[in-house]
Design a protein around this motif. Structure first.
Motif, short mmCIF file in Angstrom:
data_model
loop_
_atom_site.label_atom_id
_atom_site.label_comp_id
_atom_site.label_asym_id
_atom_site.label_seq_id
_atom_site.Cartn_x
_atom_site.Cartn_y
_atom_site.Cartn_z
N PRO A 5 0.82 -1.22 0.00
CA PRO A 5 0.00 0.00 0.00
C PRO A 5 0.85 1.27 0.00
CG PRO A 5 -0.10 -1.12 2.14
CD PRO A 5 0.56 -2.06 1.19
N GLY A 6 0.48 2.18 -0.89
CA GLY A 6 1.23 3.43 -1.02
C GLY A 6 2.23 3.41 -2.15
N SER A 7 2.51 2.20 -2.69
CA SER A 7 3.56 2.09 -3.71
C SER A 7 3.15 2.73 -5.04
CB SER A 7 3.93 0.63 -3.94
OG SER A 7 2.83 -0.12 -4.45
N VAL A 8 1.85 2.88 -5.28
CA VAL A 8 1.40 3.50 -6.53
C VAL A 8 1.89 4.94 -6.63
CG1 VAL A 8 -0.64 4.11 -7.90
CG2 VAL A 8 -0.59 1.97 -6.65
N ALA A 9 2.22 5.55 -5.49
CA ALA A 9 2.76 6.92 -5.50
C ALA A 9 4.02 7.02 -6.33
CB ALA A 9 3.04 7.38 -4.07
N ILE A 10 4.75 5.91 -6.49
CA ILE A 10 5.94 5.91 -7.33
C ILE A 10 5.57 6.31 -8.76
CG2 ILE A 10 7.74 4.47 -8.36
CD1 ILE A 10 7.79 2.80 -5.85
N ALA A 11 4.51 5.70 -9.29
CA ALA A 11 4.10 5.97 -10.67
C ALA A 11 3.66 7.42 -10.84
CB ALA A 11 2.98 5.02 -11.07
N TYR A 12 2.92 7.93 -9.88
CA TYR A 12 2.42 9.31 -10.00
C TYR A 12 3.56 10.32 -9.87
CZ TYR A 12 -2.47 7.92 -10.03
OH TYR A 12 -3.67 7.38 -10.38
N ALA A 13 4.46 10.11 -8.91
CA ALA A 13 5.58 11.03 -8.73
C ALA A 13 6.46 11.04 -9.97
CB ALA A 13 6.40 10.65 -7.50
N ASN A 14 6.67 9.86 -10.55
CA ASN A 14 7.48 9.77 -11.76
C ASN A 14 6.84 10.53 -12.91
OD1 ASN A 14 9.59 8.37 -13.56
ND2 ASN A 14 7.65 7.78 -14.50
N GLY A 53 20.62 18.39 -9.58
CA GLY A 53 21.28 17.10 -9.54
C GLY A 53 20.26 15.99 -9.46
N LEU A 54 20.68 14.84 -8.92
CA LEU A 54 19.76 13.73 -8.74
C LEU A 54 18.92 14.00 -7.50
CD1 LEU A 54 18.94 10.83 -9.71
CD2 LEU A 54 20.52 9.98 -7.96
N GLU A 55 17.59 13.94 -7.68
CA GLU A 55 16.66 14.23 -6.58
C GLU A 55 15.47 13.30 -6.71
OE1 GLU A 55 15.58 14.92 -3.64
OE2 GLU A 55 16.28 17.01 -3.67
N ILE A 56 14.82 12.98 -5.59
CA ILE A 56 13.61 12.18 -5.70
C ILE A 56 12.60 12.95 -6.56
CG2 ILE A 56 13.99 10.95 -3.55
CD1 ILE A 56 11.85 12.71 -2.27
N CYS A 57 11.84 12.22 -7.36
CA CYS A 57 10.96 12.86 -8.34
C CYS A 57 9.99 13.85 -7.70
CB CYS A 57 10.18 11.79 -9.11
SG CYS A 57 11.19 10.85 -10.28
N ALA A 58 9.49 13.52 -6.52
CA ALA A 58 8.51 14.37 -5.88
C ALA A 58 9.07 15.74 -5.52
CB ALA A 58 7.96 13.69 -4.61
N ARG A 59 10.39 15.83 -5.41
CA ARG A 59 11.00 17.12 -5.05
C ARG A 59 11.85 17.70 -6.17
NH1 ARG A 59 9.95 18.73 -0.17
NH2 ARG A 59 9.84 17.37 1.65
N TRP A 60 11.90 17.08 -7.32
CA TRP A 60 12.74 17.56 -8.41
C TRP A 60 12.08 18.76 -9.09
CZ3 TRP A 60 12.55 18.04 -13.78
CH2 TRP A 60 13.79 18.26 -14.42
N LEU A 75 11.48 6.38 -3.38
CA LEU A 75 12.09 5.26 -4.12
C LEU A 75 12.10 5.47 -5.63
CD1 LEU A 75 10.81 2.15 -2.12
CD2 LEU A 75 12.91 3.49 -1.81
N ILE A 76 11.87 6.71 -6.08
CA ILE A 76 12.04 7.02 -7.51
C ILE A 76 12.70 8.38 -7.61
CG2 ILE A 76 9.68 7.92 -7.72
CD1 ILE A 76 10.79 6.10 -10.67
N ALA A 77 13.82 8.44 -8.32
CA ALA A 77 14.61 9.67 -8.43
C ALA A 77 14.85 10.01 -9.88
CB ALA A 77 15.95 9.51 -7.69
N CYS A 78 15.25 11.25 -10.14
CA CYS A 78 15.47 11.66 -11.52
C CYS A 78 16.53 12.76 -11.60
CB CYS A 78 14.16 12.15 -12.14
SG CYS A 78 13.43 13.58 -11.32
N ALA A 79 17.00 12.97 -12.80
CA ALA A 79 17.95 14.06 -13.07
C ALA A 79 17.91 14.38 -14.55
CB ALA A 79 19.36 13.69 -12.64
#
Length: 274
Positions: free
Chosen positions: A44-53, A232-239, A264-268
């Motif tokens: 539960p809560g893992s779907v947030a990965i898809a939305y943040a991405n 730089g590299l940051e979690i998607c929700a804060r990028w 658990l999902i990051a981007c740059a």
């Protein structure tokens, strides 16, 4: 039914269709929903990965377009959903050129139907791991001018390559072929070195035979010698959080802490400078 749609094997789950299901889409089958329901119900809560991405990718495309890059190649694009790359780019540019690449035949069928009247956007049915075939594809060669800057989007796709498939080498392959001024965006599952990471990674490996959470250092290594842009590299929700937008949910620096799953999902975003 189109030839592409007829090729769909409904007995096996598809990464693109599972992702579509998690984002609330309808282009999926029972076998895909079974995998998606594991993440919804057992993690539960893992779907947030898809939305943040997804929201980070939208912001990245907008920033790339605002920088003046007018050409986009979206690797492993998945099924059409709200705010696709071409839709975001078109809000910022006049007639940007966009090529979507995916190996799921249903993506090709839906994409071509969606883009039938758009001469500046196309979908290629190809495997990410075969860059030569993508590069030489006549539709890509028709739309993308490699004498001008190009943005290559690897949104939530390189973590589906195992280490022996060498995702860093794949990024370098494209880096070598795009001109100075081009940009590469990567979002990637980020290992939390915890039970949640292990459970999610284990499910992907068991289902698809692939799926690799990587450390921050491993994700940054994918960019090679490209110049990684701020922050730089940051979690998607804060990028690169943008100002409040009623149509998009974002986490601002002064707002709530991101959940464990959102971490658990990051981007740059990086630029080729030489």
């Amino acid at each position: 039914m189109t030839d592409s749609a007829a090729q769909v094997d409904q007995s096996k789950p598809s990464i693109a269709r599972v992702y579509d299901y998690l984002l609330g889409g309808r282009d999926n089958y029972a076998v895909d929903r079974k995998v998606g329901d594991y993440f919804i119900n057992d993690l539960p809560g893992s779907v947030a990965i898809a939305y943040a991405n997804r929201q980070a990718m939208i912001r990245a495309v907008a920033d790339i377009a605002d920088s003046g890059v007018r050409q986009f190649i979206d690797m492993g694009s998945g099924l059409p959903t709200v705010d696709n790359v071409h839709q975001v780019a078109q809000r910022h540019l006049d007639a940007p050129r966009v090529v979507y690449v995916d190996n799921d035949p249903i993506v090709l069928a839906h994409g071509r139907a969606l883009l039938a009247a758009d001469d500046d956007t196309t979908v290629i049915h190809a495997d990410l791991r075969d860059p030569e075939a993508i590069f030489s594809h006549p539709d890509l060669q028709r739309l993308i001018d490699f004498g001008e800057p190009v943005a290559v989007i690897f949104s939530a796709i390189l973590h589906h390559l195992n280490d022996d498939e060498n995702p860093a080498e794949l990024v370098r392959w494209w880096t070598d072929r795009i001109p100075v001024g081009s940009q590469i965006y990567i979002s990637h599952f980020r290992s939390g070195f915890n039970e949640e990471t292990q459970a999610a990674e284990g499910k992907l490996q068991a289902t698809f035979g692939r799926g690799r959470w990587r450390s921050d250092e491993e994700i940054l290594d994918l960019f090679g010698d490209l110049e990684v842009l701020e922050p730089g590299l940051e979690i998607c929700a804060r990028w690169r959080p943008a100002e409040a937008d009623a149509s998009v949910s974002r986490i601002g620096p002064a707002e709530r802490e991101p959940t464990l799953w959102e971490q658990l999902i990051a981007c740059a975003l990086a630029r080729k400078t030489h």
